[in-house]
Design a protein around this motif. Structure first.
Motif: not given
Length: 345
Positions: A18-33
């Motif tokens: 639920t996050v973009d690993l290449d986007r600038e800045g700070k993101q928090t989210g989840f790996l969804m399985i």
């Protein structure tokens, strides 16, 4: 510093971020399985992940919660997620404080969902159990984009270990030197080379195979949070991020350890229980010990006519770790001895 090894082709997987690993800045989210147990037909296991990216520089992956009863590392990673200003980052941090998430929520070493030890499942299986799918995603999608990997462990519920930074052995001499330099930069009270008796299924072994500079830790344990070990972990992580150039310290940090490197000398490092009973250790962590010396004894208090069974050390060195619960069964690890490192630096 750049990981120049070719990136493997990811295996097909239903997991997603639920996050973009290449986007600038700070993101928090989840790996969804995606996860379909009895009470949740179309649900998902959520593994927390944060990304802090700013400009160019190395990508450093920080893992905590590899085992769910080890706490200092996850606390340190959560501190970074909440408090680190993205403007201080020169590159990218990928922060995963609770990878073995079901075990973390249960406070257990292994996952209550499938009974697996996350740190014995790499490279994982994207079509396997939940634990295998998490390790597969880390193997296929996280490690290949990294330059360095910090795997923050403690002794867990069953061991009390001297706070230490860990070198994962590798057959690549150049990577071995970089690993030692990064681990020594952590500046823990001890630096220890641990091969896990050649076990290839750990996260740090997988990171070395992927060519990442790799740092492990063992931060006390005993099923609790050690304030001293937590301070060592917070300072050590900051030291390594500074060493790697991704979060540079505003002021230099004076070195606190002597720089000696120890190792676990194979099977002789371990003292295993030989009987069912209650273990009485003879020495405190940090004590110098000798091969053949009595290490402790096992009492069978429900049969007082039975003589205690004495255990002995099989290596010279210092007592590095002790079993925390007194109750033991044959095969339980009771004591661990570390000896001076005999390898090349």
């Amino acid at each position: 510093m750049t990981n120049l090894r070719p990136k493997p082709t990811p295996r097909p997987s239903s997991a997603f971020l639920t996050v973009d690993l290449d986007r600038e800045g700070k993101q928090t989210g989840f790996l969804m399985i995606p996860h379909s147990p009895h009470d949740d037909a179309w649900g998902a296991t959520r593994v927390p992940i944060a990304v802090i990216k700013n400009g160019t520089g190395p990508t450093v992956i920080l893992e905590g919660g590899n085992h769910g009863d080890e706490y200092e590392g996850p606390i340190t990673i959560c501190d970074l997620i909440r408090d680190l200003d993205p403007g201080r980052v020169q590159g990218r941090l990928i922060l995963m404080p609770a990878n073995n998430v079901h075990a973390v929520m249960a406070g257990q070493r292994t996952s209550p969902v499938d009974g697996l030890n996350f740190n014995r499942t790499f490279p994982g299986d994207p079509r396997g159990t939940i634990t295998q799918q998490i390790s597969a995603f880390v193997t296929d999608h996280i490690l290949p984009i990294g330059d360095a990997f910090l795997d923050l462990h403690s002794g867990g519920s069953s061991l009390d270990i001297i706070p230490s930074a860990i070198v994962e052995p590798t057959d690549d001499p150049a990577l071995h030197k970089r690993n030692i330099a990064a681990v020594q930069a952590f500046d823990a009270p001890m630096t220890v080379v641990i091969s896990n008796l050649g076990e290839p299924r750990t996260a740090t072994a997988a990171a070395c195979r992927a060519g990442l500079v790799t740092v492990g830790t063992e931060m006390a344990g005993a099923g609790t949070v050690s304030l001293d070990a937590l301070a060592v972990c917070r300072r050590g992580v900051a030291n390594v991020l500074d060493h790697l150039g991704v979060v540079v310290r505003e002021k230099p940090e004076p070195r606190r350890s002597e720089g000696q490197i120890l190792e676990l000398p194979g099977i002789s490092a371990y003292v295993y229980a030989t009987a069912d009973g209650i273990f009485e250790p003879f020495h405190a962590n940090g004590t110098k010990v000798s091969a053949g010396e009595p290490a402790g004894r096992i009492h069978c208090t429900w049969d007082p006519t039975r003589q205690p069974e004495t255990l002995h050390y099989a290596a010279d060195g210092i007592l590095y770790g002790r079993r925390q619960p007194g109750r033991v069964k044959p095969g339980n690890c009771c004591l661990i001895v570390a000896a001076p490192y005999r390898g090349t630096l």
